[in-house]
Structure formats: C-alpha cells, structure tokens
Design a protein around this motif. Structure first.
Motif, mmCIF file in Angstrom:
data_model
loop_
_atom_site.group_PDB
_atom_site.id
_atom_site.type_symbol
_atom_site.label_atom_id
_atom_site.label_comp_id
_atom_site.label_asym_id
_atom_site.label_seq_id
_atom_site.Cartn_x
_atom_site.Cartn_y
_atom_site.Cartn_z
ATOM 1 N N GLN A 94 -69.451 79.745 -32.810
ATOM 2 C CA GLN A 94 -69.835 78.635 -32.324
ATOM 3 C C GLN A 94 -70.914 77.685 -31.187
ATOM 4 O OE1 GLN A 94 -65.680 77.002 -31.667
ATOM 5 N NE2 GLN A 94 -65.940 75.043 -32.887
ATOM 6 N N ALA A 95 -70.253 78.731 -30.527
ATOM 7 C CA ALA A 95 -71.437 77.963 -29.452
ATOM 8 C C ALA A 95 -73.130 78.228 -29.684
ATOM 9 C CB ALA A 95 -71.375 79.124 -27.580
ATOM 10 N N ILE A 96 -72.914 79.359 -30.893
ATOM 11 C CA ILE A 96 -74.837 79.565 -31.426
ATOM 12 C C ILE A 96 -75.259 78.535 -32.262
ATOM 13 C CG2 ILE A 96 -76.327 81.174 -31.844
ATOM 14 C CD1 ILE A 96 -74.523 83.377 -30.942
ATOM 15 N N VAL A 97 -74.339 78.151 -32.744
ATOM 16 C CA VAL A 97 -74.500 77.416 -34.122
ATOM 17 C C VAL A 97 -75.013 75.831 -33.268
ATOM 18 C CG1 VAL A 97 -73.827 75.718 -35.937
ATOM 19 C CG2 VAL A 97 -73.199 78.500 -35.895
ATOM 20 N N GLU A 98 -73.678 75.490 -32.360
ATOM 21 C CA GLU A 98 -74.055 74.191 -31.519
ATOM 22 C C GLU A 98 -74.977 74.331 -30.696
ATOM 23 O OE1 GLU A 98 -70.433 73.799 -28.912
ATOM 24 O OE2 GLU A 98 -69.427 73.115 -30.725
ATOM 25 N N GLU A 99 -75.901 75.129 -30.183
ATOM 26 C CA GLU A 99 -77.127 75.226 -29.582
ATOM 27 C C GLU A 99 -78.052 74.781 -31.031
ATOM 28 O OE1 GLU A 99 -78.561 78.043 -26.672
ATOM 29 O OE2 GLU A 99 -76.081 78.568 -26.208
ATOM 30 N N ARG A 100 -77.809 74.772 -32.147
ATOM 31 C CA ARG A 100 -79.380 74.516 -33.015
ATOM 32 C C ARG A 100 -79.927 75.552 -32.768
ATOM 33 N NH1 ARG A 100 -77.526 69.597 -35.578
ATOM 34 N NH2 ARG A 100 -75.368 68.287 -34.008
ATOM 35 N N MET A 101 -79.651 77.077 -33.045
ATOM 36 C CA MET A 101 -80.944 77.373 -32.608
ATOM 37 C C MET A 101 -80.944 78.628 -34.818
ATOM 38 S SD MET A 101 -82.872 77.125 -29.725
ATOM 39 C CE MET A 101 -83.630 78.605 -29.973
ATOM 40 N N LEU A 102 -80.373 78.478 -35.229
ATOM 41 C CA LEU A 102 -80.459 79.093 -36.486
ATOM 42 C C LEU A 102 -80.679 78.288 -37.030
ATOM 43 C CD1 LEU A 102 -76.165 80.686 -35.748
ATOM 44 C CD2 LEU A 102 -78.865 81.510 -35.715
ATOM 45 N N SER A 103 -80.766 79.653 -38.206
ATOM 46 C CA SER A 103 -82.155 79.181 -39.483
ATOM 47 C C SER A 103 -81.128 79.625 -40.592
ATOM 48 C CB SER A 103 -83.887 78.051 -39.297
ATOM 49 O OG SER A 103 -83.812 79.673 -38.833
ATOM 50 N N LEU A 104 -81.837 78.955 -42.153
ATOM 51 C CA LEU A 104 -82.319 80.516 -42.722
ATOM 52 C C LEU A 104 -82.645 80.775 -43.770
ATOM 53 C CD1 LEU A 104 -79.248 77.675 -44.931
ATOM 54 C CD2 LEU A 104 -78.993 79.643 -43.895
ATOM 55 N N ASP A 105 -84.009 81.771 -42.843
ATOM 56 C CA ASP A 105 -84.977 82.154 -43.579
ATOM 57 C C ASP A 105 -85.104 83.878 -42.922
ATOM 58 O OD1 ASP A 105 -84.906 82.266 -40.417
ATOM 59 O OD2 ASP A 105 -86.386 81.012 -39.721
ATOM 60 N N ALA A 106 -85.591 84.024 -43.007
ATOM 61 C CA ALA A 106 -85.907 85.547 -42.723
ATOM 62 C C ALA A 106 -86.108 86.192 -41.617
ATOM 63 C CB ALA A 106 -87.398 86.264 -43.235
ATOM 64 N N TYR A 107 -86.629 84.862 -40.722
ATOM 65 C CA TYR A 107 -86.072 85.494 -39.276
ATOM 66 C C TYR A 107 -84.331 85.518 -38.745
ATOM 67 C CZ TYR A 107 -86.410 84.641 -34.081
ATOM 68 O OH TYR A 107 -86.352 85.538 -32.660
ATOM 69 N N SER A 108 -83.960 84.816 -39.027
ATOM 70 C CA SER A 108 -81.995 84.172 -39.020
ATOM 71 C C SER A 108 -81.969 85.365 -39.638
ATOM 72 C CB SER A 108 -82.346 83.122 -39.209
ATOM 73 O OG SER A 108 -82.224 82.257 -37.686
ATOM 74 N N LEU A 109 -81.882 86.023 -40.996
ATOM 75 C CA LEU A 109 -81.059 87.036 -41.828
ATOM 76 C C LEU A 109 -80.557 88.599 -40.931
ATOM 77 C CD1 LEU A 109 -79.524 86.856 -44.295
ATOM 78 C CD2 LEU A 109 -81.720 88.199 -45.539
ATOM 79 N N PRO A 110 -81.152 88.613 -40.661
ATOM 80 C CA PRO A 110 -80.869 89.873 -39.991
ATOM 81 C C PRO A 110 -79.750 89.715 -38.492
ATOM 82 C CG PRO A 110 -82.835 90.179 -39.538
ATOM 83 C CD PRO A 110 -82.900 88.874 -40.517
ATOM 84 N N PHE A 111 -80.334 88.647 -38.019
ATOM 85 C CA PHE A 111 -79.160 88.115 -37.150
ATOM 86 C C PHE A 111 -77.587 87.645 -37.676
ATOM 87 C CE2 PHE A 111 -76.726 84.766 -34.012
ATOM 88 C CZ PHE A 111 -76.848 85.843 -32.604
ATOM 89 N N TYR A 112 -77.433 87.387 -38.589
ATOM 90 C CA TYR A 112 -76.279 87.216 -39.360
ATOM 91 C C TYR A 112 -75.557 88.389 -40.221
ATOM 92 C CZ TYR A 112 -77.719 82.105 -39.818
ATOM 93 O OH TYR A 112 -78.154 81.177 -40.020
#
Length: 374
Positions: A94-112
């Motif tokens: 939740q804290a990470i989401v609030e920093e608005r650093m996540l996105s819906l792309d190939a770069y973020s997928l392994p993190f999810y």
C-alpha cells in the motif's frame, strides 16, 4: 424535569444490566472450544519432537479449527506470525502504491509476481498450520499446499532478483540458464517436500530432511547468486546503495531461519518447556518473515532506481514470458502435489481397512476350525 431524570436513570440502569450480560451472551454465542491435549492423545503423525502438550484434538468440526486461531495451542504462534507477516506485506505494498511508482507494463510485471508469491507462501502457511489438525488427510492436504507456496516464493524471488537486482557481469554469465534452472529447482523443492511427507513416517529418518533441504538449498543458492555477486561488487567498489543493505539483511535473516528449520532448538534442550511459545519452527517463521520484509524493500528500491539497467539487459517479451512461466510452475507443482496426495489418500484408506480385514480373516479361520470340510 424530575420525571425526565428518573426516566433517564431507569434507562441507564437497563443499559447497565444489558452490558453486564454481554460477556455471558458472547460466551453462549461461540461454540465451546475443546481443550488442548497431550501428545499421547493425538496420532503419531501430529506429534512434534520435544513438544509434549498444546495439541488440538483431531476429528472436530471445521469451525473449531478456524476459531482455534484465538485459542492457545502449539500452532497458534505459527499461524499468527505468518498472518501478521501477510498483513505487513500488504501494508508495504500500500505504501508503494501511494508513491505512485507502479505501472501496468512489462517492467512492473515481475514485481507484481514477486508480491503475489510472497502472499501465497504466507497465506498457504497460515492455512497449513491452522487446519492441519483436522485429520490425517487434512494434514497432508494442507502441507502439500504449503509446499506449493514455497516453490512459488522461490521462483518469484528468482524473477525479482533476475530482473531488478542483477549486475551486468553476472547477468552475462547466467542469463541462459538462470530462470529455467530456478523453475526446475522450484518444482524439485515442492516435489521433494511432498515426497518426503508421503514416503517417511514418524519418527522421521535423516533422509526425509535431506529430501526437503537439498532441493530447497540448491534453489536458494541459484536464486540468491545475483544478490551475492551484487553485494561483493558493492563492497569492493565501496558503493553506498541502500538496497544492498536490505539485501544483506535478507540473507542474514534467511540463514538464521534455515538453521531453526533444520534443527529442533531450543525445545531439544528444554523438552516440554517450549510447547506453546518458543519452539524452533516459530522462530523460523519469525526470521523468514523478516527476510521477506527486507527482500521486498530491497526489490522495491532496485525497481525504483534501476529501470535503465532493466531495459539495457532485457526486452518486454522476456518479462512477459518469464512471468507466465511462474503460473506454469504453479501448475506443475500443483499437479505433483495432487498426484502424491492421491497416493497418500489410498494409503490412508488401506490403513483404515486393514483392521477390518484382520477381524474378517480371524473370523474365517475360526469358522474353518469349528466346521472343517469333509
């Protein structure tokens, strides 16, 4: 005026009487919880070395085992450590989401995928320790599910380390075999744990522990190799990367957790004194949770600060394929666990039938003696 005051006093007295009955009403509303029992009162399967009391009775209603999360027994702390760890992971996310650093792309997928893997192993562990005392079949079912969660966490960690934390020199050495090897070792880890659980009965021989530890150890050596290389390079160059500090912590916490998983301490030195609080598996849970927290923070810092490195080493298609392979590993691990569970169910069915067969054979032999054939 006086009548109004009297009415309020009478209302207050009624409310006080109702409140005084509230504890009794709550007690009557909840089912009576059976008391915990000693090791001699449960089958051999459920007994842990040097743990003499605090066992939950078997063959109760499912409701009892769910509600036993609020009861004092020898699995309660195992449940709460990983349940609170799962909540903490969600708060970190939740804290990470609030920093608005996540996105819906190939770069973020392994993190999810990594976050999903963390939550899976924690939740599956909670279910295993909370519900395994229902029956022998439930014991095997939920622990096999737990092993599937472990393999998911291993491969999810490998994805995170590979895509976000690997230095270029190490990437050039491992890029052809790292992810396939991590997937194979993750499956072997699940298979080894399930097979050891199926094959060996208490008191467990050393071979059982080897079946569990060797595949998991090989998986960890491969999965953590990019992090070890990163730490060595950082120490040699004198870097001040904050993520490296968290990576060091995750390794330290994991090694401590591995020790307490492999060795029944401190209960071995204080038999019967660590039945509810303090036995080795509880300590293993705590340090593994700390390992996960450190790993998640380190991975997020690498995710946030090393985006350029990602695009130098990888292309989007590689990220998508690797992330899809996570679900392929889940499928393979699930199929293997289900196959061994079916074999275990057949073994348990035979175990239940054998006493009736023995009685039938004795009766047949007795009848043959009394009425021999001419």
């Amino acid at each position: 005026m006086t009548s109004t005051i009297l009415e309020r006093i009478s209302t207050l007295s009624l409310s006080t009487q109702q409140l005084s009955r509230l504890p009794k009403l709550l007690e009557e509303g909840f089912p009576k919880m059976p008391c915990t029992v000693k090791e001699c009162d449960v089958p051999q399967l459920f007994r842990e070395p040097y743990i003499y009391s605090g066992y939950r009775p078997i063959e109760q209603e499912w409701r009892y085992y769910f509600l036993s999360i609020f009861q004092q027994h020898n699995e309660a702390l195992n449940v709460w450590t990983h349940l609170l760890a799962a909540v903490t992971v969600l708060l970190q996310v939740q804290a990470i989401v609030e920093e608005r650093m996540l996105s819906l792309d190939a770069y973020s997928l392994p993190f999810y995928i990594f976050i999903l893997a963390c939550l899976m192993y924690l939740i599956f562990s909670v279910l295993a320790h909370l519900l395994q005392s229902k029956s022998e079949l439930a014991h095997y079912s939920f622990y096999f599910l737990d092993y599937v969660g472990v393999s998911a966490y291993q491969y999810g960690s490998a994805l995170a380390h590979y895509f976000y934390s690997t230095e270029q020199t190490w990437y050039n050495k491992i890029r052809l075999f790292f992810l396939p090897g991590a997937a194979v070792f993750g499956w072997l880890s699940c298979s080894g744990c399930c097979y050891a659980k199926y094959r060996y009965q208490r008191p467990y021989p050393v071979m059982r522990k080897l079946c569990q530890v060797i595949p998991a150890g090989l998986a960890y050596i491969l999965d953590i190799s990019p992090i070890v290389h990163r730490i060595v390079v950082c120490l040699q160059t004198g870097c001040t990367d904050e993520a490296v500090c968290y990576h060091i912590f995750q390794i330290i916490f994991f090694l401590i957790a591995a020790y307490f998983f492999s060795c029944p301490v401190p209960e071995k030195f204080f038999p019967g004194c660590c039945d509810i609080v303090g036995h080795g598996h509880q300590i293993f849970h705590i340090f593994l949770a700390f390992c996960t927290f450190s790993q998640l923070q380190a991975t997020y810092l690498d995710y946030k600060n090393r985006k350029a490195v990602f695009y130098e080493q990888h292309n989007p298609a590689e990220s998508y394929v690797a992330s899809c392979s996570f679900f392929g590993l889940l499928l393979c691990s699930g199929i293997t666990a289900n196959y061994l569970l079916k074999k275990m169910r057949n073994k348990l069915d035979k175990k239940m039938i054998e006493p009736f067969l023995e009685v039938h054979v004795k009766k047949s032999n007795s009848y043959a003696i009394q009425y021999p054939l001419d």
